[in-house]
Design a protein around this motif. Structure first.
Motif, PDB file in Angstrom:
ATOM      1  N   THR A 159       0.832  -1.147   0.040  1.00 51.59           N
ATOM      2  CA  THR A 159      -0.127   0.066  -0.013  1.00 51.59           C
ATOM      3  C   THR A 159       0.859   1.155   0.090  1.00 51.59           C
ATOM      4  O   THR A 159       0.516   2.082  -0.762  1.00 51.59           O
ATOM      5  CB  THR A 159      -1.001  -0.129   1.351  1.00 51.59           C
ATOM      6  OG1 THR A 159      -1.813  -1.181   1.034  1.00 51.59           O
ATOM      7  CG2 THR A 159      -1.796   1.385   1.125  1.00 51.59           C
TER       8      THR A 159
ATOM      9  N   GLY B 181       3.036   1.620  -3.169  1.00 51.86           N
ATOM     10  CA  GLY B 181       1.996   2.017  -4.363  1.00 51.86           C
ATOM     11  C   GLY B 181       1.739   3.534  -4.300  1.00 51.86           C
ATOM     12  O   GLY B 181       1.662   4.307  -5.406  1.00 51.86           O
ATOM     13  N   LYS B 182       1.631   4.213  -3.132  1.00 53.19           N
ATOM     14  CA  LYS B 182       1.780   5.337  -3.041  1.00 53.19           C
ATOM     15  C   LYS B 182       3.039   6.283  -3.462  1.00 53.19           C
ATOM     16  O   LYS B 182       2.977   7.268  -4.254  1.00 53.19           O
ATOM     17  CB  LYS B 182       1.332   5.877  -1.612  1.00 53.19           C
ATOM     18  CG  LYS B 182       0.038   5.473  -0.961  1.00 53.19           C
ATOM     19  CD  LYS B 182      -0.235   5.915   0.160  1.00 53.19           C
ATOM     20  CE  LYS B 182      -1.565   5.339   0.829  1.00 53.19           C
ATOM     21  NZ  LYS B 182      -1.545   5.521   2.374  1.00 53.19           N
TER      22      LYS B 182
ATOM     23  N   ASP C 245       1.945   3.219 -13.932  1.00 56.27           N
ATOM     24  CA  ASP C 245       0.904   2.360 -14.234  1.00 56.27           C
ATOM     25  C   ASP C 245       0.947   1.933 -15.670  1.00 56.27           C
ATOM     26  O   ASP C 245      -0.067   1.645 -16.019  1.00 56.27           O
ATOM     27  CB  ASP C 245      -0.114   2.848 -14.321  1.00 56.27           C
ATOM     28  CG  ASP C 245      -0.553   4.333 -14.845  1.00 56.27           C
ATOM     29  OD1 ASP C 245       0.282   4.692 -15.515  1.00 56.27           O
ATOM     30  OD2 ASP C 245      -1.863   4.909 -14.487  1.00 56.27           O
TER      31      ASP C 245
ATOM     32  N   HIS D 118      -5.258   0.899 -11.226  1.00 55.12           N
ATOM     33  CA  HIS D 118      -5.074   1.563 -10.062  1.00 55.12           C
ATOM     34  C   HIS D 118      -6.072   1.142  -9.049  1.00 55.12           C
ATOM     35  O   HIS D 118      -5.669   1.157  -7.763  1.00 55.12           O
ATOM     36  CB  HIS D 118      -5.213   3.225 -10.021  1.00 55.12           C
ATOM     37  CG  HIS D 118      -3.755   3.743 -10.383  1.00 55.12           C
ATOM     38  ND1 HIS D 118      -2.859   4.275  -9.777  1.00 55.12           N
ATOM     39  CD2 HIS D 118      -3.416   4.119 -11.794  1.00 55.12           C
ATOM     40  CE1 HIS D 118      -1.721   4.680 -10.183  1.00 55.12           C
ATOM     41  NE2 HIS D 118      -1.899   4.705 -11.793  1.00 55.12           N
TER      42      HIS D 118
ATOM     43  N   PRO E 145      -4.802  -2.116  -6.424  1.00 59.57           N
ATOM     44  CA  PRO E 145      -3.561  -1.421  -6.070  1.00 59.57           C
ATOM     45  C   PRO E 145      -2.470  -2.465  -5.603  1.00 59.57           C
ATOM     46  O   PRO E 145      -1.133  -1.917  -5.738  1.00 59.57           O
ATOM     47  CB  PRO E 145      -3.918  -0.562  -4.825  1.00 59.57           C
ATOM     48  CG  PRO E 145      -5.198  -1.269  -4.619  1.00 59.57           C
ATOM     49  CD  PRO E 145      -6.048  -1.757  -5.670  1.00 59.57           C
TER      50      PRO E 145
END
Length: 242
Positions: free
Chosen positions: A73, A76-77, A82, A99, A102
């Motif tokens: 998590t 991913g931030k 992508d 997205h 995630p």
């Protein structure tokens, strides 16, 4: 010994669920060790550079199951890319990662940034169904898996993506996997004109091919053995576009 271990592991790994023509639970019985004799000097040099990078890695694992969700998590931030490009001798395949899946997107970007896919293959080709990549019979692949970790990605079916033609989906383990969690390392692309909708809610679709389905179709035509392993290895590499 490496080939024996690969076959044992392949039996446990469901490469894309059941095709009516063939079962993905069966491991390729034989593989043909064929090197790319027509590789350019640039390609060879690129591999040597990446080998040097690998030497500096810790022994791992990078990820463990207990910390997987918070780690991916946050990753991913911090890593919002992508779009990726899969490079093969047949041409390039460009993929958009979703997205709204995630964990799968972050995991795939993590693999790319850790050079996991170097020296892996499209190791299963089922014409009219799927092509699957992310494994090989090279010892380096097992070493990289050990470095990255032994974990499963929770399914992300809630996003609602279907196995239409061009769907980019995650493989999963066949045994003791009631939750239908994904293998972190292998992916497949649906090549069938009508899709593979029997795989919906069995495998997580986390992307789509946005360019290069002609390359997917070309790969689907290669000669394979009884286990659907191409007789000539189809090496791949993956890079991030944006």
């Amino acid at each position: 010994m490496t080939r024996v271990l690969l076959i044992v592991c392949s039996v446990l790994l469901l490469t894309a669920c059941e095709d009516k023509k063939s079962s993905l639970e069966k491991a390729p019985a034989t593989t043909t060790e064929v090197t790319e004799k027509n590789e350019s000097a640039d390609t060879i040099e690129k591999k040597e550079v990446k080998k040097e990078k690998k030497k500096s890695r810790p022994k791992g694992p990078l990820l463990v199951q207990e910390e997987l969700i918070p780690y991916l998590t946050e990753y991913g931030k911090e890593n919002p890319e992508d779009k990726i490009r899969i490079i093969t001798r047949f041409g390039n395949i460009e993929v958009e990662l979703f997205h709204d899946t995630p964990l799968h997107r972050a995991n795939f970007i993590l693999l790319v940034k850790n050079d996991y896919f170097d020296e892996t293959f499209f190791h299963r080709v089922a014409d009219g169904f799927v092509i699957q990549g992310g494994n090989s019979d090279n010892p380096s692949t097992n070493k990289k898996r050990h470095y990255i970790g032994d974990y499963l990605i929770p399914s992300e079916f809630d996003a609602g993506h279907k196995h239409v033609r061009g769907a980019f989906s995650a493989a999963k383990y066949a045994e003791q996997n009631v939750s239908k969690a994904s293998s972190p390392f292998e992916f497949f692309i649906v090549q069938s004109e009508t899709g593979a909708h029997h795989l919906n809610n069995e495998h997580t679709v986390f992307g789509r091919v946005i360019d290069g389905m002609d390359v997917v179709d070309e790969i689907s035509k290669v000669e394979v053995d009884e286990g659907e392993w191409p007789l000539r290895n189809i090496y791949l590499d993956v890079e991030i576009i944006e």
